[in-house]
Design a protein around this motif. Structure first.
Motif, mmCIF file in Angstrom:
data_model
loop_
_atom_site.group_PDB
_atom_site.id
_atom_site.type_symbol
_atom_site.label_atom_id
_atom_site.label_comp_id
_atom_site.label_asym_id
_atom_site.label_seq_id
_atom_site.Cartn_x
_atom_site.Cartn_y
_atom_site.Cartn_z
ATOM 1 N N LYS A 29 0.795 -1.236 0.000
ATOM 2 C CA LYS A 29 0.000 0.000 0.000
ATOM 3 C C LYS A 29 0.828 1.287 0.000
ATOM 4 O O LYS A 29 0.429 2.276 -0.600
ATOM 5 N N ARG A 30 1.955 1.277 0.692
ATOM 6 C CA ARG A 30 2.727 2.512 0.829
ATOM 7 C C ARG A 30 4.170 2.287 0.405
ATOM 8 O O ARG A 30 4.830 1.367 0.882
ATOM 9 N N HIS A 54 -1.560 2.974 -9.953
ATOM 10 C CA HIS A 54 -2.082 2.381 -8.721
ATOM 11 C C HIS A 54 -3.449 2.974 -8.406
ATOM 12 O O HIS A 54 -3.845 4.017 -8.922
ATOM 13 N N GLY A 55 -4.149 2.291 -7.510
ATOM 14 C CA GLY A 55 -5.460 2.747 -7.079
ATOM 15 C C GLY A 55 -5.368 3.766 -5.964
ATOM 16 O O GLY A 55 -4.271 4.120 -5.507
ATOM 17 N N PRO A 56 -6.511 4.226 -5.466
ATOM 18 C CA PRO A 56 -6.542 5.283 -4.451
ATOM 19 C C PRO A 56 -6.013 4.853 -3.089
ATOM 20 O O PRO A 56 -5.724 5.706 -2.244
ATOM 21 N N ASP A 57 -5.878 3.558 -2.860
ATOM 22 C CA ASP A 57 -5.420 3.083 -1.557
ATOM 23 C C ASP A 57 -3.908 2.855 -1.506
ATOM 24 O O ASP A 57 -3.373 2.401 -0.501
ATOM 25 N N THR A 79 6.029 12.992 -12.577
ATOM 26 C CA THR A 79 6.019 11.685 -11.915
ATOM 27 C C THR A 79 4.647 11.366 -11.328
ATOM 28 O O THR A 79 3.777 12.225 -11.217
ATOM 29 N N GLY A 80 4.503 10.122 -10.904
ATOM 30 C CA GLY A 80 3.270 9.695 -10.254
ATOM 31 C C GLY A 80 3.336 9.785 -8.745
ATOM 32 O O GLY A 80 2.540 9.130 -8.048
ATOM 33 N N LEU A 81 4.252 10.580 -8.205
ATOM 34 C CA LEU A 81 4.348 10.741 -6.760
ATOM 35 C C LEU A 81 3.064 11.326 -6.189
ATOM 36 O O LEU A 81 2.481 12.245 -6.762
ATOM 37 N N ASP A 82 2.654 10.790 -5.053
ATOM 38 C CA ASP A 82 1.469 11.306 -4.368
ATOM 39 C C ASP A 82 1.829 12.307 -3.291
ATOM 40 O O ASP A 82 1.010 13.147 -2.917
#
Length: 285
Positions: A29-30, A54-57, A79-82
């Motif tokens: 997840k993380r 990836h999904g929202p989780d 990038t796809g960094l959250d």
């Protein structure tokens, strides 16, 4: 025995991406990209710009000292960094030089934080509490609150990696006491996160304090561990290094799992990792 010599790099950018894809598909997840300073690596751009969807989780977090964020802003923005978490252990050139032994200016770090905020919705800070910055903790907190950035204050963890900083360790009680003058919203979390933490909210902004007096999360392998007396963190993360080693405990290289033989068939990795972690948590590794 830890030698202090870095291992030769063996994982490629594609290897990292493939491992992430498989582990996320199996339930990870993380994901945190840390170091040292990850933005000094030649693999940073090819890995971070190819992160698996990836999904929202699921979340990707870059942990950085902030010095190179503005320099790499063009590609970081793609990038796809959250989330970006900036280590802000100082608030003046004097404390920056005392702690980091650098000639760089704190201005560059603060500008890196602003650059991150221009690119990403969620930017957080973490501050390692030390004698050299104890007088600046309230200023750092004010800086975070003014920008509505979550911040984490961390007591110095005594490991081989920071043995030279041991004399700088101070407790978190002073910042805890100050936070209690700002808010009555305080919670305690003591399991599943390594060290216990206090969670405060000031006008909706979360402030975490990693507080050793709350204890830490242990698992089966910890029960008979010969290094337990030196352990502060407890079990909270899996660490994958650039040489293909995956460790459930930072202090125990003898419990390191080598995933290099599986890189040609990365779909084998999740089951092997799950078996390794299960053995660790059950105390039979």
């Amino acid at each position: 025995m830890r030698t202090g010599r870095p291992r030769a790099r063996e994982l490629t950018a594609d290897d990292y991406v493939n491992v992430l894809r498989e582990l996320i598909g199996a339930g990870l997840k993380r994901v945190y990209f840390t170091g040292g300073e990850p933005l000094t690596s030649k693999l940073a751009q090819p890995v971070l710009t190819q992160l698996p969807d990836h999904g929202p989780d699921v979340s990707y977090t870059l942990i950085t000292n902030g010095l190179l964020v503005r320099t790499h802003q063009d590609w970081l923005a793609t990038t796809g960094l959250d989330k970006v978490k900036v280590s802000l252990h100082y608030f003046s050139d004097d404390s920056f030089r005392a702690i980091a032994q650098t000639r760089s200016s704190i201005v560059t770090v603060l500008d890196g934080i602003e650059a991150a905020r221009e690119m990403f919705e969620r930017v957080e800070l973490n501050t390692l509490i030390q004698r050299e910055n104890e007088h600046e903790l309230r200023d750092i907190l004010t800086f975070a609150l003014d920008r509505r950035m979550p911040i984490q204050f961390i007591e110095l963890v005594d490991t081989d990696f920071n043995a030279d900083r041991k004399s700088s360790a101070v407790g978190a009680q002073s910042i805890v006491d100050y936070l209690r003058t700002l808010t009555s919203q305080e919670e305690i979390e003591v399991s599943g996160v390594g060290q216990g933490r206090r969670i405060f909210r000031v006008d909706g902004v979360e402030i975490d304090v990693i507080h050793r007096e709350l204890g830490r999360h242990r698992v089966g392998q910890c029960g008979t561990c010969p290094l337990r007396a030196k352990c502060i963190e407890g079990f909270w993360a899996l660490r994958l290094d650039h040489s293909g080693g995956l460790q459930p405990c930072l202090l125990r290289e003898d419990l390191r799992m080598d995933i290099l033989p599986m890189l040609a068939e990365p779909e084998r990795i999740p089951a092997a990792v799950a078996q390794h972690v299960s053995a660790f948590t059950e105390g039979v590794l």
